[in-house]
Enzyme design. Structure first.
Site, PDB file in Angstrom:
ATOM      1  N   LEU A  22      -1.290   7.402   4.320  1.00 45.11           N
ATOM      2  CA  LEU A  22      -2.253   6.357   4.781  1.00 45.11           C
ATOM      3  C   LEU A  22      -1.575   5.105   5.239  1.00 45.11           C
ATOM      4  O   LEU A  22      -1.941   4.310   6.273  1.00 45.11           O
ATOM      5  CB  LEU A  22      -3.172   6.065   3.792  1.00 45.11           C
ATOM      6  CG  LEU A  22      -4.246   7.389   3.472  1.00 45.11           C
ATOM      7  CD1 LEU A  22      -5.218   6.604   2.186  1.00 45.11           C
ATOM      8  CD2 LEU A  22      -4.986   7.562   4.653  1.00 45.11           C
ATOM      9  N   GLY A  23      -0.472   4.814   4.548  1.00 43.40           N
ATOM     10  CA  GLY A  23       0.385   3.456   4.647  1.00 43.40           C
ATOM     11  C   GLY A  23       1.215   3.321   3.900  1.00 43.40           C
ATOM     12  O   GLY A  23       1.510   4.159   2.738  1.00 43.40           O
ATOM     13  N   ALA A  24       2.033   2.539   4.067  1.00 39.06           N
ATOM     14  CA  ALA A  24       3.186   1.725   2.961  1.00 39.06           C
ATOM     15  C   ALA A  24       3.288   0.324   2.916  1.00 39.06           C
ATOM     16  O   ALA A  24       2.604  -0.306   3.738  1.00 39.06           O
ATOM     17  CB  ALA A  24       4.446   2.453   3.430  1.00 39.06           C
ATOM     18  N   GLY A  25       3.868  -0.163   1.955  1.00 37.30           N
ATOM     19  CA  GLY A  25       4.008  -1.550   1.650  1.00 37.30           C
ATOM     20  C   GLY A  25       5.421  -1.784   0.981  1.00 37.30           C
ATOM     21  O   GLY A  25       6.148  -0.994   1.063  1.00 37.30           O
ATOM     22  N   MET A  27       5.755  -2.450  -2.152  1.00 39.55           N
ATOM     23  CA  MET A  27       6.110  -1.863  -3.116  1.00 39.55           C
ATOM     24  C   MET A  27       5.737  -0.569  -3.333  1.00 39.55           C
ATOM     25  O   MET A  27       6.339   0.132  -4.336  1.00 39.55           O
ATOM     26  CB  MET A  27       5.218  -2.574  -4.288  1.00 39.55           C
ATOM     27  CG  MET A  27       5.500  -4.129  -4.221  1.00 39.55           C
ATOM     28  SD  MET A  27       7.272  -4.575  -4.847  1.00 39.55           S
ATOM     29  CE  MET A  27       6.953  -4.083  -6.642  1.00 39.55           C
ATOM     30  N   GLY A  28       5.141   0.403  -2.419  1.00 37.83           N
ATOM     31  CA  GLY A  28       4.789   1.643  -2.582  1.00 37.83           C
ATOM     32  C   GLY A  28       4.000   2.281  -1.491  1.00 37.83           C
ATOM     33  O   GLY A  28       4.207   1.636  -0.395  1.00 37.83           O
ATOM     34  N   VAL A  30       0.506   4.684   0.060  1.00 42.62           N
ATOM     35  CA  VAL A  30      -0.927   5.076  -0.129  1.00 42.62           C
ATOM     36  C   VAL A  30      -1.185   6.441   0.736  1.00 42.62           C
ATOM     37  O   VAL A  30      -0.655   6.589   1.661  1.00 42.62           O
ATOM     38  CB  VAL A  30      -1.762   4.161   0.397  1.00 42.62           C
ATOM     39  CG1 VAL A  30      -3.218   4.519  -0.127  1.00 42.62           C
ATOM     40  CG2 VAL A  30      -1.461   2.769  -0.219  1.00 42.62           C
ATOM     41  N   LYS A  45      -2.640   5.316  -4.424  1.00 40.46           N
ATOM     42  CA  LYS A  45      -1.688   4.443  -4.545  1.00 40.46           C
ATOM     43  C   LYS A  45      -0.542   4.416  -5.485  1.00 40.46           C
ATOM     44  O   LYS A  45      -0.702   4.714  -6.597  1.00 40.46           O
ATOM     45  CB  LYS A  45      -2.410   2.893  -4.860  1.00 40.46           C
ATOM     46  CG  LYS A  45      -1.575   1.739  -4.659  1.00 40.46           C
ATOM     47  CD  LYS A  45      -2.243   0.314  -4.902  1.00 40.46           C
ATOM     48  CE  LYS A  45      -1.392  -0.722  -5.265  1.00 40.46           C
ATOM     49  NZ  LYS A  45      -2.166  -1.819  -5.169  1.00 40.46           N
ATOM     50  N   ASP A 139      -7.665 -12.501  -3.510  1.00 44.01           N
ATOM     51  CA  ASP A 139      -7.133 -12.034  -2.068  1.00 44.01           C
ATOM     52  C   ASP A 139      -8.142 -11.493  -1.143  1.00 44.01           C
ATOM     53  O   ASP A 139      -8.035 -10.544  -0.645  1.00 44.01           O
ATOM     54  CB  ASP A 139      -5.905 -11.083  -2.504  1.00 44.01           C
ATOM     55  CG  ASP A 139      -4.838 -10.923  -1.302  1.00 44.01           C
ATOM     56  OD1 ASP A 139      -4.685 -12.028  -0.680  1.00 44.01           O
ATOM     57  OD2 ASP A 139      -4.320  -9.852  -1.183  1.00 44.01           O
TER      58      ASP A 139
END
Length: 431
Positions: A22-25, A27-28, A30, A45, A139
């Site tokens: 699904l995606g990435a950031g 820190m990790g 999904v 996550k 947030d």
């Protein structure tokens, strides 16, 4: 949108078989998870292995799980499971088959009054449930809002905090998204409140109504200054919504009555709310549903090199025709976009890139040499002409991006912030 797994992607996390990315950031990542019992898909996550050994990160992850478990609302993505003590910490929430709010605005444009009321009512009720559990979300921003067929969903408790707890960050550090912070975030007051969430939600609704950040863009310091000292830009917000949003954007949080509660905001927004999203948004959401159905129909995960459609039909798209623009993934994390469905962006041959760079270098050198010759020749025959002296580098049609030497010492005027300061506040930098 759903992307293929990578070669190093896990096959399984906890009880969930991993089907797509699904995606990435920072820190990790999904992933789309399958419970294997015919149940609904989940968003799993995780954190990167290289940071999973940080005790502080595990503590924050454990707190996120505890916070998410304490809150329930039909307008929140529900926490289903999680393990902060496994080799790679993870948590699973319900998967929202729909776009983020920014993706929907990019596709369909700004929302009208009824649609903003529908969005705001759902999100305000989500925050009311969060606050009833004694938690500050901290947030609320467009990227943490998903649009499902039956209404919005507020996601990501990554920096949420018990309202009675000590500050999350150390002195001098801020947590949140600058354009959608509250003045209390910016001031570093040590503890944001429920009223801070309401301020941030009003900023989100301004974005939905106008397609613009209510405090503008530009350098982070300039945006933070506007959040703390300058009134939000409500131009383009429907007249009937301006008063309620202005109440939510009151700058001084000392008196909680200055801003509505989340529950009170929901009551003020509910009258006149649309009953469904506009047709372009419904079509956008339907695309997510069709893609999810294709992936769930596969015998296994979505593998590298295939889009969901190709995997389901057995067809292949030529590499040159595969999408290369990033798409929005969901949910959770403060994600950077990964490639959309299909292969990664194809690299151009290295030889072609080197040839291009060599050609450009030769062009610059040739232009400089020719310009120098023309400049020397021109000086010999133009002594009688007067005018501002310029650099010697010339092109065929005059100076190439060079200002007159007489202008080089002039200082450029700094842009001034033109919006009206909030009443009763003396302009100045953030303290």
């Amino acid at each position: 949108m759903l992307g293929p797994l990578r070669e190093d992607s896990p096959e399984r996390i906890g009880p969930y078989a991993i089907r797509a990315r699904l995606g990435a950031g920072g820190m990790g990542e999904v992933f789309l998870g399958d419970p294997g019992d015919g149940g609904d898909p989940v968003a799993v996550k995780t954190v990167r292995r290289d940071v999973a050994q940080d005790p502080g990160l595990r503590h924050r992850f454990r707190r996120e799980i505890a916070v998410a478990r304490s809150v329930t609302s039909p307008f929140l993505a529900p926490l289903l499971d999680g393990d902060a003590d496994s080799e790679v910490p993870w948590l699973a929430t319900g998967y929202v088959a729909g776009p983020t709010l920014p993706a929907a605005i990019r596709r369909a444009g700004a929302m009208d009054e009824g649609e903003v009321r529908m969005l705001g009512t759902g999100l305000a009720r989500a925050l009311a449930a969060v606050h009833a559990a004694g938690v500050v979300h901290r947030d609320a921003k467009p990227g943490n809002v998903m649009l499902a067929e039956d209404g919005p969903r507020l996601i990501d408790f990554g920096i949420a905090r018990d309202g009675s707890a000590a500050p999350l960050t150390t002195t001098g550090r801020m947590v949140g998204s600058p354009s959608f912070m509250s003045p209390e975030h910016v001031a570093g007051s040590g503890r944001v409140t429920f009223a801070s969430d309401v301020f941030c939600l009003a900023s989100v609704l301004c974005f939905a109504a106008t397609g613009r950040d209510p405090f503008g863009d530009g350098p982070v310091a300039a945006v933070l200054y506007r959040v703390k000292y300058v009134e939000a830009d409500l131009d383009g917000v429907p007249d009937a919504l301006r008063a309620v949003l202005a109440d939510c954007l009151a700058a001084d949080p000392a008196d909680p009555a200055d801003r509505p509660t989340a529950a009170g905001l929901a009551e003020r927004l509910a009258p006149g709310a649309a009953l469904q999203w506009p047709e372009p948004v419904r079509q956008h959401i339907a695309e997510y549903g069709r893609e999810l159905a294709r992936v769930r129909a596969l015998d296994g995960p979505l593998l590298p090199g295939c889009t969901p459609t190709e995997a389901a039909t057995g067809s292949r798209t030529p590499v040159a025709q595969l999408p290369t623009r990033g798409t929005d993934f969901a949910p959770g994390l403060h994600m950077v976009q990964t490639q959309g469905p299909g292969l990664a962006r194809p690299e151009r041959p290295r030889r072609g890139r080197r040839a291009l760079m060599v050609s450009l270098a030769l062009l610059v050198i040739g232009g400089a040499a020719t310009g120098g010759l023309l400049a020397r020749t021109g000086r010999a025959g133009s002594a009688r002409r007067r005018g501002p002296r310029v650099s010697h580098l010339q092109g065929r049609h005059g100076p190439v991006g060079i200002r007159p030497l007489s202008d080089r010492g002039r200082r450029r005027e700094e842009p001034r912030i033109s919006r009206r300061p909030r009443g009763g506040r003396r302009p100045g930098g953030p303290r």
